[in-house]
Design a protein around this motif. Structure first.
Motif, PDB file in Angstrom:
ATOM      1  N   GLU A 164       0.828  -1.211   0.000  1.00 30.75           N
ATOM      2  CA  GLU A 164       0.000   0.000   0.000  1.00 30.75           C
ATOM      3  C   GLU A 164       0.865   1.264   0.000  1.00 30.75           C
ATOM      4  O   GLU A 164       0.479   2.283  -0.575  1.00 30.75           O
ATOM      5  N   ALA A 171       1.888   1.894  -3.540  1.00 30.31           N
ATOM      6  CA  ALA A 171       0.782   2.499  -4.304  1.00 30.31           C
ATOM      7  C   ALA A 171       0.645   3.977  -3.960  1.00 30.31           C
ATOM      8  O   ALA A 171       0.442   4.815  -4.828  1.00 30.31           O
ATOM      9  N   ARG A 172       0.788   4.292  -2.664  1.00 27.43           N
ATOM     10  CA  ARG A 172       0.646   5.683  -2.233  1.00 27.43           C
ATOM     11  C   ARG A 172       1.792   6.543  -2.753  1.00 27.43           C
ATOM     12  O   ARG A 172       1.643   7.763  -2.914  1.00 27.43           O
ATOM     13  N   ILE A 179     -13.644  -9.713  -6.066  1.00 29.68           N
ATOM     14  CA  ILE A 179     -13.847  -9.493  -4.636  1.00 29.68           C
ATOM     15  C   ILE A 179     -15.341  -9.363  -4.352  1.00 29.68           C
ATOM     16  O   ILE A 179     -15.894  -8.269  -4.375  1.00 29.68           O
ATOM     17  N   VAL A 233     -17.622  -6.386  -2.270  1.00 27.72           N
ATOM     18  CA  VAL A 233     -17.021  -5.052  -2.201  1.00 27.72           C
ATOM     19  C   VAL A 233     -17.363  -4.312  -3.496  1.00 27.72           C
ATOM     20  O   VAL A 233     -16.944  -4.704  -4.573  1.00 27.72           O
ATOM     21  N   TYR A 248     -17.059   1.937  -4.383  1.00 29.16           N
ATOM     22  CA  TYR A 248     -16.662   2.112  -2.987  1.00 29.16           C
ATOM     23  C   TYR A 248     -15.174   1.796  -2.806  1.00 29.16           C
ATOM     24  O   TYR A 248     -14.423   2.528  -2.158  1.00 29.16           O
ATOM     25  N   PHE A 249     -14.772   0.708  -3.431  1.00 30.52           N
ATOM     26  CA  PHE A 249     -13.376   0.279  -3.392  1.00 30.52           C
ATOM     27  C   PHE A 249     -12.456   1.356  -3.970  1.00 30.52           C
ATOM     28  O   PHE A 249     -11.440   1.729  -3.371  1.00 30.52           O
ATOM     29  N   ALA A 258     -12.209   4.338  -1.710  1.00 29.31           N
ATOM     30  CA  ALA A 258     -11.338   4.032  -0.563  1.00 29.31           C
ATOM     31  C   ALA A 258      -9.873   4.120  -0.983  1.00 29.31           C
ATOM     32  O   ALA A 258      -9.025   4.659  -0.251  1.00 29.31           O
ATOM     33  N   ALA A 259      -9.572   3.609  -2.179  1.00 31.22           N
ATOM     34  CA  ALA A 259      -8.186   3.643  -2.673  1.00 31.22           C
ATOM     35  C   ALA A 259      -7.751   5.087  -2.925  1.00 31.22           C
ATOM     36  O   ALA A 259      -6.678   5.512  -2.469  1.00 31.22           O
ATOM     37  N   ALA A 272      -7.263   6.852   0.352  1.00 28.15           N
ATOM     38  CA  ALA A 272      -6.081   6.374   1.086  1.00 28.15           C
ATOM     39  C   ALA A 272      -4.821   7.032   0.516  1.00 28.15           C
ATOM     40  O   ALA A 272      -3.921   7.435   1.261  1.00 28.15           O
ATOM     41  N   ILE A 273      -4.781   7.139  -0.804  1.00 22.70           N
ATOM     42  CA  ILE A 273      -3.609   7.750  -1.444  1.00 22.70           C
ATOM     43  C   ILE A 273      -3.549   9.246  -1.128  1.00 22.70           C
ATOM     44  O   ILE A 273      -2.496   9.781  -0.752  1.00 22.70           O
ATOM     45  N   VAL A 282     -16.277  -5.689  -7.092  1.00 17.64           N
ATOM     46  CA  VAL A 282     -15.023  -5.592  -7.834  1.00 17.64           C
ATOM     47  C   VAL A 282     -14.774  -6.848  -8.682  1.00 17.64           C
ATOM     48  O   VAL A 282     -14.619  -7.947  -8.133  1.00 17.64           O
ATOM     49  N   GLN A 338      -9.127   2.014 -13.267  1.00 14.87           N
ATOM     50  CA  GLN A 338      -8.593   2.324 -11.932  1.00 14.87           C
ATOM     51  C   GLN A 338      -7.328   3.166 -12.049  1.00 14.87           C
ATOM     52  O   GLN A 338      -7.136   4.130 -11.301  1.00 14.87           O
ATOM     53  N   LEU A 371      -6.746   6.792 -10.403  1.00 20.06           N
ATOM     54  CA  LEU A 371      -5.734   6.954  -9.351  1.00 20.06           C
ATOM     55  C   LEU A 371      -4.527   7.778  -9.812  1.00 20.06           C
ATOM     56  O   LEU A 371      -3.748   8.247  -8.986  1.00 20.06           O
TER      57      LEU A 371
END
Lengths: 435, 256
Positions: free
Chosen positions: B73, B76-77, B90, B93, B97-98, B101-102, B105-106, B142, B158, B162
């Motif tokens: 993680e 990724a960040r 997944i 999930v 939403y996933f 969240a990603a 988080a980043i 997902v 994605q 991102l």
């Protein structure tokens, strides 16, 4: 008041005579109680040498003396109230609490009351239905309830009557070394419909022995929810009998989250053609909790349909037992039955016993079952982390998703939202622990 | 931007990467080609930080940071993205939403405020058009029940949301028909820019007709045996990998 020692038959008798003398009930009812007492004597306390009690050791009950629970004041804010309009009956230690209960306008023919009230106004209705269903004959806790129940809920919907608002039953138990025996009797005649939520909660080291009987006439529809959040020190040993006539539809949701040792034994008889019975269950255990679900669904007539999806999430030294049996009788052709049990281990000390079983005597049926026990999927965890989501949050998301598959089936929005909240409070911090 | 020096890695005690040296600058697209079992996906997984790979020697620097010390993680960040060869399903999930969240988080790791729902929805809508993704895919869990092509499109989608600094595309072309390949390539090309680098891993030259690389590397038995311009890909297409493989038996075993 006499203590109920589990091992001592003479003491049952003394306690029973004491109890029965004060009841002033119709003879038929007293007869049922005496029969149950006899069964109880024969059955005794289950031993882990018995196959169905192999993983659930209740021997400790033999050493305990439970007093019959007294009255206890309960503040309304301790009750798991539902949002939105609904009918509510509250019972504290198995006794009706009218001050906490509230009924909205009911259809004229519908009868929704405590059993005690119903025995005064419609004794014949109660006597005609109570303890009449097949199943759990060898379960001593069901017998205990039948011998010793004090009060509970009675729902009778005659033919075609639809209860528009959900009915919420709350059984609150409170006390130290006390026992209560809540009883619920649901009778839906032909084409009647209702949604029912039964909540078990409490405070203290008590024994909760509830018994629920549900009878669905032809084409009747019941959406049923059983939510068990007993005190972490409490024992919950419950039973449920269900009988379904032709084309009736039962959907049951069972969430078991509380208690030290909890077990629910369910017997469902699909007695009429084309009956449909769906169960969705979720058991959450942590610390040293044990959660046990035993189900037997019996298909007696053709074209029945049954589904069981039971999931478990285990933390710490939690243990889960699942035993599910689909029994298809010889004439129940074209039965379509499926049973799935899935357990997610969040700790290496947790233990899940899964025992899915089929017993099929008909030759033209579609039956299947499956069972899994496993840890979180490392590929899924890596996928989430590779997108920047931290380990703890990724674990939480996966655990929540696993558990929510059961909760999302609940149509009753206020209840579903309450349980989603429960899941996120309970599972989010849990998943932050090291797996 | 990405600096790989003498990288050795093994799986279950078996050495897969035998000393890789590779340097990719911002703004560049590098292609890594090689037969099955040559170590292409191992390299992608080592870069992204998947468990089960042991780095026995060498280092990987990303924007000057020692990448191998970071959790997946954290990579990724820091701006790294892996488009998976086999995107994981997944259940339960929700895709949107996933992704939120990603994204958050980043952002959080960079000290930026979380996106509000409206802002996020706008970004998502723009990016969806880029890979011609249907809105219904956002509402599904997902990758669950996605076709092979939908899964690969979801990976590029994605990436578009991102906005990583560097992306590794691990056989993004495998299992795609020609239309899906164009859509995915257009998506990647739209994200090319002077600030962003790519490592495109592929078995076939076909993808490189659409995503034209600055450099092409040939990986055989865990080693880069040749590097060149985009024309190297065409040469490989004609001659195959056999030319480079001194130990065909080993390549076959790795394949099995």
């Amino acid at each position: 008041m006499a203590a109920t020692a589990f091992a001592d038959a003479a003491q049952y008798h003394r306690e029973f005579e004491d109890f029965a003398a004060k009841r002033n009930e119709p003879d038929g009812l007293l007869q049922l109680r005496r029969q149950a007492l006899q069964r109880l004597e024969t059955l005794g306390l289950p031993s882990s040498r018995q196959e169905t009690w192999r993983f659930t050791d209740v021997a400790a009950l033999g050493q305990m003396a439970f007093q019959r629970a007294g009255d206890a004041p309960v503040a309304a804010d301790r009750l798991p109230l539902l949002e939105g309009p609904h009918h509510r009956l509250v019972f504290v230690n198995g006794r009706f609490a009218p001050g906490l209960s509230r009924l909205q306008h009911l259809p004229d023919e519908a009868l929704v009351a405590s059993l005690g009230q119903a025995l005064l106004t419609h004794p014949e209705r109660v006597v005609a239905s109570l303890d009449q269903l097949k199943g759990l004959a060898d379960n001593p806790f069901a017998a205990r309830n039948s011998a010793f129940w004090e009060d509970g809920a009675f729902v009778y919907l005659p033919r075609g009557v639809v209860l528009d608002l959900p009915l919420h039953l709350i059984f609150f138990a409170s006390g130290e070394d006390t026992a209560s025996y809540p009883r619920t009797l649901i009778v839906l005649e032909e084409a009647a419909q209702s949604a029912l939520v039964v909540d078990y909660r409490g405070q203290g080291r008590y024994l909760n022995c509830p018994m629920t009987e549900i009878s669905l006439g032809s084409g009747a529809v019941l959406d049923f929810h059983l939510i068990q959040e007993d005190d972490p020190q409490a024992w919950h040993l419950g039973g449920l009998r269900l009988q379904q006539e032709q084309n009736s539809r039962f959907t049951g949701h069972l969430l078991s989250a509380g208690g030290l040792l909890t077990r629910t034994d369910i017997y469902g008889l699909l007695a009429g053609e084309g009956a449909e019975c769906h169960w969705y269950g979720l058991t959450l255990v942590k610390d040293r909790q044990l959660g046990d679900q035993h189900l037997l669904l019996e298909h007696a007539k053709p074209h029945g349909n049954s589904r069981q999806l039971f999931k478990g999430v285990l933390e710490d030294k939690g243990r889960i037992v699942f035993d599910g049996l689909i029994r298809v009788q010889q004439h129940a052709q074209k039965t379509d039955a499926n049973q799935q049990n899935r357990n997610l281990l969040l700790s290496r000390q947790a233990l899940a016993h899964s025992n899915p079983r089929l017993e099929i005597l008909a030759d033209d049926v579609k039956c299947s079952h499956g069972s899994t026990v496993g840890f979180l999927d490392p590929d899924a965890l890596f996928y989430l982390r590779a997108r920047g989501i931290g380990l703890a949050e990724a674990q939480s998301m996966l655990v929540y998703a696993f558990a929510n598959e059961i909760v999302e089936h609940i149509k009753l929005a206020p209840l579903r939202e309450r349980l989603e909240q429960l899941l996120s409070e309970r599972l989010y911090p849990a998943a932050e622990r090291k797996v | 931007m990405l600096e790989i020096k003498n990288l050795h890695a093994s799986v279950d005690g078996r050495e897969i990467l035998n000393g890789i040296d590779l340097s990719i600058q911002a703004g560049e697209v590098h292609a890594l080609m090689g037969p099955n079992g040559s170590g292409k996906s191992t390299l992608a997984n080592v870069i992204a930080g998947r468990e089960g790979y042991e780095v026995t020697a060498g280092e990987v620097l990303f924007l000057g940071k020692n990448l191998l010390e970071l959790a997946p993680e954290e990579r990724a960040r820091a701006g790294l993205f892996l488009a998976f060869q086999y995107p994981v399903e997944i259940p339960g999930v929700n895709n949107l939403y996933f992704l939120k969240a990603a994204a958050n988080a980043i952002r959080k790791s960079r000290g930026e405020p979380e996106l509000d729902a409206m802002e996020f929805w706008e970004t998502v809508h723009q990016r969806m058009e880029l890979v011609k993704m249907d809105e219904s895919m956002l509402k599904r869990p997902v990758n669950e029940g996605f076709s092979g092509g939908e899964k690969k499109r979801n990976e590029i989608f994605q990436m578009a949301v991102l906005e990583p600094r560097f992306a590794v595309l691990d056989e993004t072309d495998s299992g795609l028909d020609i239309d899906a390949l164009k859509v995915v390539s257009d998506g990647v090309n739209a994200l090319r820019g002077p600030e962003r680098g790519f490592l495109v891993i592929t078995h076939y030259q076909r993808l490189l007709e659409y995503i034209v690389p600055d450099r092409v590397h040939v990986l055989i038995n865990g080693r880069i045996v040749r590097s060149g311009g985009k024309e190297l890909a065409l040469e490989l297409e004609e001659q195959g990998y056999a030319l480079y493989s001194k130990e065909p038996g080993r390549a076959r075993r790795a394949n099995a």
